[in-house]
Design a protein around this motif. Structure first.
Motif, short mmCIF file in Angstrom:
data_model
loop_
_atom_site.label_atom_id
_atom_site.label_comp_id
_atom_site.label_asym_id
_atom_site.label_seq_id
_atom_site.Cartn_x
_atom_site.Cartn_y
_atom_site.Cartn_z
N TYR A 176 0.53 -1.25 -0.06
CA TYR A 176 -0.02 -0.02 0.03
C TYR A 176 0.63 1.04 -0.04
CZ TYR A 176 -3.70 -3.19 1.29
OH TYR A 176 -4.47 -4.32 1.22
N LEU A 177 0.55 2.15 -0.78
CA LEU A 177 1.24 3.45 -0.85
C LEU A 177 0.12 4.23 -0.05
CD1 LEU A 177 3.37 5.77 -1.92
CD2 LEU A 177 1.68 6.13 -3.87
N VAL A 178 0.91 4.82 1.04
CA VAL A 178 0.21 5.43 2.01
C VAL A 178 0.87 7.12 2.38
CG1 VAL A 178 -0.63 5.80 4.46
CG2 VAL A 178 -0.12 3.33 3.23
N ASP A 179 0.08 8.10 2.26
CA ASP A 179 0.55 9.39 2.31
C ASP A 179 0.70 9.87 3.74
OD1 ASP A 179 -2.08 10.57 3.03
OD2 ASP A 179 -2.35 11.31 1.17
N ALA A 180 0.99 10.97 4.16
CA ALA A 180 1.19 11.71 5.41
C ALA A 180 -0.05 11.86 6.31
CB ALA A 180 2.11 12.95 5.30
N ASP A 181 -1.31 11.88 5.52
CA ASP A 181 -2.42 11.96 6.02
C ASP A 181 -3.13 10.56 6.31
OD1 ASP A 181 -2.29 14.68 6.00
OD2 ASP A 181 -3.17 14.86 4.10
N GLY A 182 -2.52 9.65 6.25
CA GLY A 182 -2.84 8.16 6.34
C GLY A 182 -3.91 7.77 5.34
N GLN A 183 -3.87 8.47 4.12
CA GLN A 183 -4.68 7.90 3.00
C GLN A 183 -3.95 6.89 2.36
OE1 GLN A 183 -7.83 9.16 2.48
NE2 GLN A 183 -7.58 9.73 4.38
N ILE A 184 -4.78 5.97 1.84
CA ILE A 184 -4.07 4.89 0.94
C ILE A 184 -4.39 5.43 -0.58
CG2 ILE A 184 -4.28 2.60 0.05
CD1 ILE A 184 -5.56 1.96 2.59
N ILE A 185 -3.35 5.82 -1.16
CA ILE A 185 -3.16 6.03 -2.61
C ILE A 185 -3.37 5.15 -3.57
CG2 ILE A 185 -1.86 7.63 -4.13
CD1 ILE A 185 -2.84 8.99 -1.69
N LYS A 186 -2.50 3.85 -3.29
CA LYS A 186 -2.43 2.99 -4.28
C LYS A 186 -2.51 1.40 -3.34
CE LYS A 186 -0.54 4.89 -8.30
NZ LYS A 186 0.31 4.76 -9.63
N LYS A 187 -3.04 0.46 -4.15
CA LYS A 187 -2.78 -0.92 -3.63
C LYS A 187 -2.25 -1.59 -4.58
CE LYS A 187 -5.54 -4.87 -1.91
NZ LYS A 187 -6.94 -5.24 -1.51
N LEU A 188 -1.12 -2.31 -4.46
CA LEU A 188 -0.47 -3.30 -5.38
C LEU A 188 -0.57 -4.60 -4.86
CD1 LEU A 188 1.29 -0.56 -4.99
CD2 LEU A 188 2.30 -1.49 -6.99
N LEU A 189 -1.09 -5.54 -5.65
CA LEU A 189 -1.15 -7.02 -5.26
C LEU A 189 -0.49 -7.78 -6.03
CD1 LEU A 189 -2.86 -9.47 -4.09
CD2 LEU A 189 -4.52 -9.20 -5.90
#
Length: 184
Positions: free
Chosen positions: A150-163
């Motif tokens: 998971y790509l997560v930003d500083a606000d705790g938002q998931i930007i991308k999910k890579l399976l």
């Protein structure tokens, strides 16, 4: 056995082998394929115990969502010592770590001693490792299997999910731009 029956039997065996080989080839290709999805959701709130600290020493350090939002962007990599595909990905994660890419590990449904053993023997690409022995956090995240990142930003938002496996190609096409300052 007459030749007609023998020929039919040989044909049946050959066809069965072709089907098995096609299935195995397809399964191997599926495991090596990485699926990327854009996400618009928050990383779940959690409190967990760290598997180990960056030196690989076990402890009772408590981790929360704040621990995975220390940088503008970071990766949260779901892995397990029993995951064969994770071993394929591990060497590339070590390269990313050496380049200063922040990666937090989420150790999924694993034996603590086996997981620590992998990190001790193969190297530790993670700044922190979240222990998730029952898979509760993984369930909240929607983990389908390992590895997932998971790509997560500083606000705790998931930007991308890579399976699937992160390799050089996936890194360049999907993630590098976030760490090169191209997106802000």
């Amino acid at each position: 056995m007459n030749s007609s029956v023998r020929n039919k039997l040989i044909t049946l065996i050959v066809l069965a082998l072709i089907v098995v080989l096609a299935f195995l080839f397809g399964l191997d290709n599926k495991q090596q394929t990485t699926t990327v999805s854009t996400q618009q959701r928050s990383f779940p709130e959690f409190t967990s115990i760290a598997l180990s600290n960056s030196e690989g020493v076990t402890g009772q350090q408590e981790l929360t969502r704040m621990d995975i939002t220390e940088h503008p962007y970071q990766l949260v990599n779901v892995w397990a010592s029993w995951c064969g595909i994770c071993k394929t990905e591990h060497a590339f994660l070590l390269k990313l770590h050496d380049k200063g890419i922040p990666i937090v590990g989420l150790n999924y449904r694993d034996n603590t001693a086996a997981a620590i053993n992998v990190l001790s023997n193969d190297g530790n690409p993670y700044s922190k490792v979240i222990s998730d022995p029952q898979g509760k956090l993984a369930l909240e995240l929607g983990v389908i299997g390992t590895p997932e990142t998971y790509l997560v930003d500083a606000d705790g938002q998931i930007i991308k999910k890579l399976l699937g496996v992160i390799n050089e190609s996936v890194w360049q096409n999907e993630l590098a731009m976030y760490f090169d300052g191209e997106i802000g």
